[in-house]
Scaffold this motif. Structure first.
Motif, short mmCIF file in Angstrom:
data_model
loop_
_atom_site.label_atom_id
_atom_site.label_comp_id
_atom_site.label_asym_id
_atom_site.label_seq_id
_atom_site.Cartn_x
_atom_site.Cartn_y
_atom_site.Cartn_z
N ASN A 4 0.91 -1.17 -0.03
CA ASN A 4 -0.17 -0.20 0.06
C ASN A 4 1.04 1.19 -0.31
OD1 ASN A 4 -1.65 1.93 0.17
ND2 ASN A 4 -2.74 1.02 1.65
N HIS A 5 0.46 1.96 -1.23
CA HIS A 5 1.75 3.00 -1.18
C HIS A 5 1.29 4.49 0.04
CE1 HIS A 5 3.29 2.36 -5.31
NE2 HIS A 5 2.28 1.92 -5.45
N ALA A 6 0.16 4.05 0.29
CA ALA A 6 0.24 5.33 1.38
C ALA A 6 0.39 4.54 3.44
CB ALA A 6 -1.79 5.56 1.71
N SER A 7 0.67 3.82 2.90
CA SER A 7 1.39 3.07 4.53
C SER A 7 3.04 3.26 4.50
CB SER A 7 0.78 1.90 4.49
OG SER A 7 1.57 1.11 3.96
N VAL A 8 3.32 3.18 5.59
CA VAL A 8 4.79 3.19 6.11
C VAL A 8 5.35 2.37 6.33
CG1 VAL A 8 7.05 4.51 7.57
CG2 VAL A 8 4.66 5.80 7.09
N LEU A 9 6.52 1.46 4.83
CA LEU A 9 6.88 -0.04 6.25
C LEU A 9 7.81 0.28 6.94
CD1 LEU A 9 7.35 -1.38 2.12
CD2 LEU A 9 5.27 -1.89 3.99
N THR A 10 8.24 -0.58 7.38
CA THR A 10 9.20 -0.39 9.18
C THR A 10 10.36 -1.20 8.24
OG1 THR A 10 8.39 -2.92 9.22
CG2 THR A 10 6.45 -1.66 10.17
N TYR A 48 7.23 5.73 -3.53
CA TYR A 48 6.12 5.07 -1.14
C TYR A 48 6.62 6.88 -0.65
CZ TYR A 48 6.48 0.78 -3.11
OH TYR A 48 6.15 -0.08 -3.82
N THR A 52 9.09 5.42 4.56
CA THR A 52 8.94 4.21 4.40
C THR A 52 10.73 4.34 3.46
OG1 THR A 52 7.06 3.91 3.41
CG2 THR A 52 8.68 2.52 2.38
#
Length: 73
Positions: A4-10, A48, A52
Protein backbone atom coordinates in the motif's frame (compact mmCIF):
# COMPACT_ATOMS: atom_id res chain seq x y z
CA UNK A 1 4.36 -8.48 -3.15
CA UNK A 2 1.54 -6.00 -2.79
CA UNK A 3 2.37 -2.79 -0.95
CA UNK A 4 0.00 0.00 0.00
CA UNK A 5 1.67 3.22 -1.13
CA UNK A 6 0.01 5.19 1.67
CA UNK A 7 1.44 3.11 4.52
CA UNK A 8 4.92 3.35 6.00
CA UNK A 9 6.93 0.15 5.81
CA UNK A 10 9.13 -0.52 8.82
CA UNK A 11 12.85 -1.00 9.25
CA UNK A 12 12.19 -4.61 10.26
CA UNK A 13 10.21 -5.17 7.06
CA UNK A 14 13.16 -4.01 4.98
CA UNK A 15 15.67 -5.99 7.06
CA UNK A 16 13.70 -9.14 6.30
CA UNK A 17 13.29 -8.13 2.64
CA UNK A 18 16.98 -7.39 2.14
CA UNK A 19 18.08 -10.55 3.96
CA UNK A 20 15.75 -12.58 1.77
CA UNK A 21 17.34 -11.06 -1.33
CA UNK A 22 20.83 -11.62 0.03
CA UNK A 23 20.17 -15.25 0.93
CA UNK A 24 18.15 -16.27 -2.09
CA UNK A 25 20.42 -14.62 -4.66
CA UNK A 26 23.69 -14.91 -2.73
CA UNK A 27 24.07 -11.12 -2.96
CA UNK A 28 26.18 -8.77 -0.89
CA UNK A 29 24.37 -6.00 0.97
CA UNK A 30 25.35 -3.55 -1.76
CA UNK A 31 23.93 -5.82 -4.46
CA UNK A 32 20.74 -6.36 -2.45
CA UNK A 33 20.34 -2.60 -1.97
CA UNK A 34 20.72 -2.02 -5.71
CA UNK A 35 18.29 -4.84 -6.51
CA UNK A 36 15.70 -3.49 -4.05
CA UNK A 37 16.12 0.03 -5.41
CA UNK A 38 15.47 -1.19 -8.96
CA UNK A 39 12.83 -3.82 -8.20
CA UNK A 40 10.96 -2.45 -5.18
CA UNK A 41 11.32 1.29 -5.67
CA UNK A 42 11.44 1.03 -9.49
CA UNK A 43 14.50 3.29 -9.44
CA UNK A 44 12.57 6.09 -7.73
CA UNK A 45 12.84 6.64 -3.97
CA UNK A 46 9.87 9.03 -4.17
CA UNK A 47 7.63 6.10 -5.18
CA UNK A 48 6.58 5.65 -1.53
CA UNK A 49 6.13 8.08 1.34
CA UNK A 50 9.36 9.63 2.64
CA UNK A 51 9.26 7.70 5.92
CA UNK A 52 9.36 4.41 4.01
CA UNK A 53 12.58 5.52 2.31
CA UNK A 54 14.08 6.43 5.68
CA UNK A 55 13.16 3.00 7.06
CA UNK A 56 14.85 1.40 4.03
CA UNK A 57 18.06 3.34 4.76
CA UNK A 58 17.88 2.45 8.47
CA UNK A 59 17.54 -1.23 7.57
CA UNK A 60 20.63 -1.07 5.39
CA UNK A 61 22.61 0.58 8.19
CA UNK A 62 21.40 -2.01 10.72
CA UNK A 63 22.37 -4.95 8.50
CA UNK A 64 25.75 -3.38 7.78
CA UNK A 65 26.39 -2.72 11.47
CA UNK A 66 25.36 -6.26 12.43
CA UNK A 67 27.58 -7.69 9.69
CA UNK A 68 30.56 -5.66 10.96
CA UNK A 69 29.96 -6.77 14.54
CA UNK A 70 29.90 -10.43 13.48
CA UNK A 71 33.11 -10.05 11.47
CA UNK A 72 34.85 -8.24 14.36
CA UNK A 73 33.62 -10.73 16.99
Amino acid sequence: MTVNHASVLTKNYFIAYLKLIMNSKDYTLKQAKEFAFDFFFKGNMDRYVTLTCLQFEKAIKKIDKTKCEIEMG
